[in-house]
Design a protein around this motif. Sequence first.
Motif, PDB file in Angstrom:
ATOM      1  N   ALA A   1       0.842  -1.205   0.000  1.00 29.93           N
ATOM      2  CA  ALA A   1       0.000   0.000   0.000  1.00 29.93           C
ATOM      3  C   ALA A   1       0.874   1.250   0.000  1.00 29.93           C
ATOM      4  N   TYR A   2       1.988   1.179   0.737  1.00 34.32           N
ATOM      5  CA  TYR A   2       2.905   2.329   0.771  1.00 34.32           C
ATOM      6  C   TYR A   2       3.527   2.557  -0.612  1.00 34.32           C
ATOM      7  N   LEU A   3       3.898   1.453  -1.273  1.00 39.75           N
ATOM      8  CA  LEU A   3       4.477   1.571  -2.616  1.00 39.75           C
ATOM      9  C   LEU A   3       3.467   2.242  -3.562  1.00 39.75           C
ATOM     10  N   GLY A   4       2.201   1.806  -3.482  1.00 41.07           N
ATOM     11  CA  GLY A   4       1.150   2.410  -4.314  1.00 41.07           C
ATOM     12  C   GLY A   4       0.975   3.886  -3.998  1.00 41.07           C
ATOM     13  N   TRP A   5       1.110   4.224  -2.733  1.00 42.80           N
ATOM     14  CA  TRP A   5       0.982   5.630  -2.316  1.00 42.80           C
ATOM     15  C   TRP A   5       2.121   6.476  -2.904  1.00 42.80           C
ATOM     16  N   GLU A   6       3.338   5.933  -2.920  1.00 39.16           N
ATOM     17  CA  GLU A   6       4.461   6.682  -3.514  1.00 39.16           C
ATOM     18  C   GLU A   6       4.203   6.922  -4.998  1.00 39.16           C
ATOM     19  N   ARG A   7       3.631   5.916  -5.671  1.00 40.58           N
ATOM     20  CA  ARG A   7       3.288   6.111  -7.096  1.00 40.58           C
ATOM     21  C   ARG A   7       2.261   7.213  -7.247  1.00 40.58           C
ATOM     22  N   ALA A   8       1.256   7.187  -6.353  1.00 39.65           N
ATOM     23  CA  ALA A   8       0.209   8.218  -6.416  1.00 39.65           C
ATOM     24  C   ALA A   8       0.791   9.609  -6.137  1.00 39.65           C
ATOM     25  N   LEU A   9       1.728   9.658  -5.205  1.00 32.64           N
ATOM     26  CA  LEU A   9       2.375  10.939  -4.876  1.00 32.64           C
ATOM     27  C   LEU A   9       3.135  11.463  -6.099  1.00 32.64           C
ATOM     28  N   LEU A  10       3.897  10.565  -6.738  1.00 33.05           N
ATOM     29  CA  LEU A  10       4.640  10.975  -7.935  1.00 33.05           C
ATOM     30  C   LEU A  10       3.679  11.480  -9.011  1.00 33.05           C
ATOM     31  N   GLU A  11       2.563  10.774  -9.161  1.00 28.39           N
ATOM     32  CA  GLU A  11       1.593  11.164 -10.191  1.00 28.39           C
ATOM     33  C   GLU A  11       1.005  12.541  -9.899  1.00 28.39           C
ATOM     34  N   GLU A  12       0.633  12.767  -8.635  1.00 27.37           N
ATOM     35  CA  GLU A  12       0.045  14.069  -8.259  1.00 27.37           C
ATOM     36  C   GLU A  12       1.042  15.203  -8.454  1.00 27.37           C
ATOM     37  N   MET A  13       2.332  14.880  -8.293  1.00 26.16           N
ATOM     38  CA  MET A  13       3.368  15.916  -8.423  1.00 26.16           C
ATOM     39  C   MET A  13       3.838  16.071  -9.872  1.00 26.16           C
ATOM     40  N   GLY A  14       3.222  15.299 -10.776  1.00 27.42           N
ATOM     41  CA  GLY A  14       3.533  15.458 -12.199  1.00 27.42           C
ATOM     42  C   GLY A  14       4.598  14.513 -12.719  1.00 27.42           C
ATOM     43  N   PHE A  15       4.895  13.442 -11.974  1.00 28.24           N
ATOM     44  CA  PHE A  15       5.929  12.495 -12.412  1.00 28.24           C
ATOM     45  C   PHE A  15       5.366  11.075 -12.411  1.00 28.24           C
ATOM     46  N   GLY A  16       4.149  10.927 -12.930  1.00 27.25           N
ATOM     47  CA  GLY A  16       3.481   9.629 -12.920  1.00 27.25           C
ATOM     48  C   GLY A  16       4.210   8.608 -13.783  1.00 27.25           C
ATOM     49  N   LEU A  17       4.151   7.348 -13.348  1.00 29.03           N
ATOM     50  CA  LEU A  17       4.766   6.261 -14.113  1.00 29.03           C
ATOM     51  C   LEU A  17       3.692   5.655 -15.016  1.00 29.03           C
ATOM     52  N   ASP A  18       4.020   5.441 -16.273  1.00 28.83           N
ATOM     53  CA  ASP A  18       3.077   4.794 -17.202  1.00 28.83           C
ATOM     54  C   ASP A  18       3.572   3.378 -17.441  1.00 28.83           C
ATOM     55  N   LEU A  19       2.975   2.437 -16.734  1.00 33.39           N
ATOM     56  CA  LEU A  19       3.460   1.063 -16.781  1.00 33.39           C
ATOM     57  C   LEU A  19       2.457   0.136 -17.465  1.00 33.39           C
ATOM     58  N   THR A  20       1.559   0.706 -18.237  1.00 36.60           N
ATOM     59  CA  THR A  20       0.503  -0.118 -18.840  1.00 36.60           C
ATOM     60  C   THR A  20       0.912  -0.697 -20.178  1.00 36.60           C
ATOM     61  N   ARG A  21       1.775  -0.006 -20.916  1.00 38.09           N
ATOM     62  CA  ARG A  21       2.191  -0.507 -22.235  1.00 38.09           C
ATOM     63  C   ARG A  21       3.634  -0.113 -22.526  1.00 38.09           C
ATOM     64  N   CYS A  22       4.227  -0.830 -23.478  1.00 39.97           N
ATOM     65  CA  CYS A  22       5.629  -0.589 -23.833  1.00 39.97           C
ATOM     66  C   CYS A  22       5.768   0.756 -24.546  1.00 39.97           C
ATOM     67  N   ALA A  23       6.733   1.550 -24.108  1.00 35.16           N
ATOM     68  CA  ALA A  23       6.929   2.866 -24.700  1.00 35.16           C
ATOM     69  C   ALA A  23       7.447   2.763 -26.131  1.00 35.16           C
ATOM     70  N   VAL A  24       8.065   1.614 -26.492  1.00 31.90           N
ATOM     71  CA  VAL A  24       8.662   1.463 -27.826  1.00 31.90           C
ATOM     72  C   VAL A  24       7.665   0.844 -28.805  1.00 31.90           C
ATOM     73  N   THR A  25       7.053  -0.274 -28.387  1.00 32.40           N
ATOM     74  CA  THR A  25       6.204  -1.021 -29.323  1.00 32.40           C
ATOM     75  C   THR A  25       4.705  -0.827 -29.065  1.00 32.40           C
ATOM     76  N   GLY A  26       4.350  -0.327 -27.931  1.00 35.48           N
ATOM     77  CA  GLY A  26       2.925  -0.191 -27.577  1.00 35.48           C
ATOM     78  C   GLY A  26       2.318  -1.475 -27.063  1.00 35.48           C
ATOM     79  N   SER A  27       3.127  -2.520 -26.999  1.00 32.52           N
ATOM     80  CA  SER A  27       2.638  -3.827 -26.537  1.00 32.52           C
ATOM     81  C   SER A  27       2.336  -3.800 -25.038  1.00 32.52           C
TER      82      SER A  27
END
Lengths: 235, 198
Positions: A130-156
């Motif tokens: 839960a803490y790890l998820g909170w750090e991700r949420a904090l980064l996102e709110e501060m404008g540094f969200g991680l996009d881990l849903t698809r590959c940045a190169v191939t879109g896969s």
Amino acid sequence: MEWREEGVLLAVHPHGESGAIIEVFTAGTGRYAGLVRGGASRRLAPVLQPGAQLDAAWRARLSEHLGQFTVEPVRSRAGALLGDRIGLAGLSAITALLSFCLPERVAYPALYARSVALLDGIGAEGWGLAYLGWERALLEEMGFGLDLTRCAVTGSTEDLAFVSPRTGRAVSRSAAGEWAGRLLPLPESLRGGEAGLAEGLQVTGHFLHGALAASLGDRPLPAARDRLATLLSRV
Amino acid sequence: MAGTDEIEALIEMMARLPGLGPRSARRAVLHLIGKRGQLMTPLARAMGQVAETVRDCTICGNLGSSDICAICADEERRTGQICVVEDVADLWALERGHAFRGRYHVLGGTLSALDAVGPEDLGIPRLLDRVTDEGATEVILALAATVDGQTTAHYIAEALEGSGASVTSLAQGVPVGGELDYLDDGTISAALKARKAF
């Protein structure tokens, strides 16, 4: 100018002999600082421990003034955690990170709700994730969200194995190729799984240090965060 | 300005002391002037002597008039116990209780997440050396029951793992003369957790 709202106490700074300047994080007003007269007194000092839930009333003649708080305790969190090494480190890390990165007087209602839930759940099973998820949420709110849903190169969306340390986007194993050594590993814990909490904290730590702290004048990230990450990694 | 420049300068200096403001400093200075022989001259002499002789103990960090303070130099004190305190005021508070006959270690503060105070800024590495060099069998953590105080306590306890010394800490809970109705919920929670057989 005045408002009254329930919030989380983030920080206490001594002011003079008996006063304290406190920072309170509320859903409607964000991180707000103000003076508490007698904040260092025997009556108030136990109440004003970081992480405490307070009923806070802020008042100032002009909105740009520091202002004064009057506070009533709603519930203490530190008291129950003083003997719990990881729990106390968690409470310190959450309050220190919020105090470090939140701009003053900007509301983050979703982050507030998430922070309160996380603070209330310290020590419960799965709290580290839960803490790890909170750090991700904090980064996102501060404008540094991680996009881990698809590959940045191939879109896969298949075989995602790495995170780009520059963009925070996922990269699949096949697309990484010879660049794999320069990328951050993408653990299960950052994709909804349970394995790899330590690796997940390394990824969020990379962006907290390298992106968030760097954007705030390169101030060093509060040591409490890395202390917690070290403790959680040993569990 | 009612007095001379020297008196005004004295008032200004006194007003910087804890618990005093300009008005109370003025009253104190007038009182001292009124009792020059009995109070002001001996006070000035005592302050001068302390300013010249006071120094930090090189072993524990307590204040004394030589490099080794009276507590560290006292051979009747137990050497196996080291009581860790935040500052000299805490050491003096423990000495007032006459309950501890071991030795002390003054950290000079606590770890602080916000003020970037780390272990090297405090006397923690020196404490670890002392525990080994003196062969201490017990380290008593007498630190404040605050988030920073207990974070420091946990850090020291972890650093001392494997040193051979047992690590204990002061109890937390209901103070002598305390009524439950007047205690904050954090104190009550800590007291319940630390309950003992009666």
